[in-house]
Design an enzyme around this catalytic site. Sequence first.
Site, PDB file in Angstrom:
ATOM      1  CG  HIS A 156      -4.918   5.579  -3.403  1.00  0.00           C
ATOM      2  ND1 HIS A 156      -3.968   6.571  -3.489  1.00  0.00           N
ATOM      3  CD2 HIS A 156      -5.477   5.705  -2.182  1.00  0.00           C
ATOM      4  CE1 HIS A 156      -3.947   7.261  -2.358  1.00  0.00           C
ATOM      5  NE2 HIS A 156      -4.849   6.755  -1.538  1.00  0.00           N
ATOM      6  CG  ASP A 369      -1.916   2.913 -12.887  1.00  0.00           C
ATOM      7  OD1 ASP A 369      -2.211   2.857 -11.686  1.00  0.00           O
ATOM      8  OD2 ASP A 369      -0.750   2.805 -13.308  1.00  0.00           O
TER       9      ASP A 369
END
Length: 490
Positions: A156, A369
């Site tokens: 992720h 991110d």
Amino acid sequence: MSRLIIVSNRVAPISEGGPAAGGLAVGVYDALKETGGMWFGWSGDVLSSGQPQIKVEERGPVTFATIALMRRDYDQYYRGFSNATLWPAFHYRADLLQYDRHDFEGYCRVNAWLAQQLVPLLRDDDVIWVHDYHLIPFAQALRAAGVKNRIGFFLHIPFPASQVLLAVPPHRELVEALCSFDLLGFQTAPDLRAFCDYIVNEANGSVDNAGSSGPLTVHAFGRTLRAAAYPIGVYPDEIAELAKAGERGKPVRTMKATLHSRKLIMSVDRLDYSKGLVERFRAFERLLEHATAQRNKVSFLQIAPPTRADMHAYQDIRLQLEGESGRINGRFAELDWTPILYIHKQYERSVLAALFRTAHVGYVTPLRDGMNLVAKEYVSAQDPENPGVLVLSRFAGAAQELEGALIVNPVDIDGMAEALATALQMPLAERQARHRDMMVQLRENNVSVWRDNFMRDLQAVGARVKAAKSAKSKVVTAGKKRAVRKKPAV
Ligand code: ADQ
């Protein structure tokens, strides 16, 4: 149909529409509730004595199987190697990386122990999908326990460039462990490229795409596996519905009353140093400094629930932000206006969605991110007739898809302040066009698409293994026939 087994570090105490401050929890639960299956992982409890026992709970189509961690395991596996070594390194913060060999041993030990706990719950045709950096050695551990099922892995967070990964002392062990999975999924093409670069240049392996549009084939550490990018999505229309339904709710009415028709810039993040909060606060300050007409005309709402609060780096960022918001408010506030509203609470997803719809600017500027679901949620929540503008860091995975955002470099304070000013003044037609483009993208790549693409490729790995096995058995049969004929063909 095979049963889906999701394995992640933390099984979130998630409820429909309830708060879930974590992208993995949101994405995984959204994907699992449609297909049904089992979600296995840590319960969030930490024991000082005794023996952790698995708790199995059925909730609708999903079986939750959770287990506590012992204090030492929590310290070494979770706080230590996962969050003090891997998290900063994978977010390009080698300056914050701490490494302790015992923590790495604990990390491997807990992975092996969790795998052993899962084994008795498995059926032969289960497909296992492991999530995130806490569980990199999980397939290796399952294989050691004799598990033959298909096992996929999704990362992720970003996969760092080789030169950054090399700063993690057991980088080779980690990448070798990753190669025990059958399929690796990354958020974006740059993450996949960084992984392939390590395979080719550091691990002496090879990568080949055989001219197809499917996953790449990776050969390394004596294994062959597949790897591709699968950008995680949201359900944009569901979020739009939630946002619309919440428009007249109390939280939105209260917010509007506080704003007194000022414009709203809004951010929502877990309180984490990777999210670029300090730079973001300073860019808002710069906006007020330079665009003096915006003073008392705009407020900035930052919602940031603390996470990993027992770690120094997280205590530091919290203190720093409290200092910055106090300083900026002290500098610009008026009797009737507080420029920055900084809140630590968690909110229900429906409340967040409704607040997003109220905000004229979604301000999403992480330093790094993997994806950033908030960016996608903000766009989804907008009123198509009068949408807000997304200001988005180029270092969020979401920037690879959301071309209708104003893309910024999160360390360029002046650049971000300019983007905020542009966003606040953007004409309606341009806002609508940008929003329309981004919604097309979000609908095309929603959470189901993410899950289905990954599962399709993982199932295909199984099909190839079966095809290879049956080709092998044909050769054996043919060999036997030939043996009967006593005249072996060449
Ligand atoms: P996170 O780092 O947690 O996820 P993000 O993708 O933004 O980051 O997800 C956060 C989620 O938590 C969002 O759905 C958001 O709405 C929710 N949330 C945040 N603050 C909240 C609050 N105060 N109240 C309620 N909900 C809140 C990791 C990676 C990301 C990646 C995701 C999914 O770091 O890059 O996008 O996994 O793969």
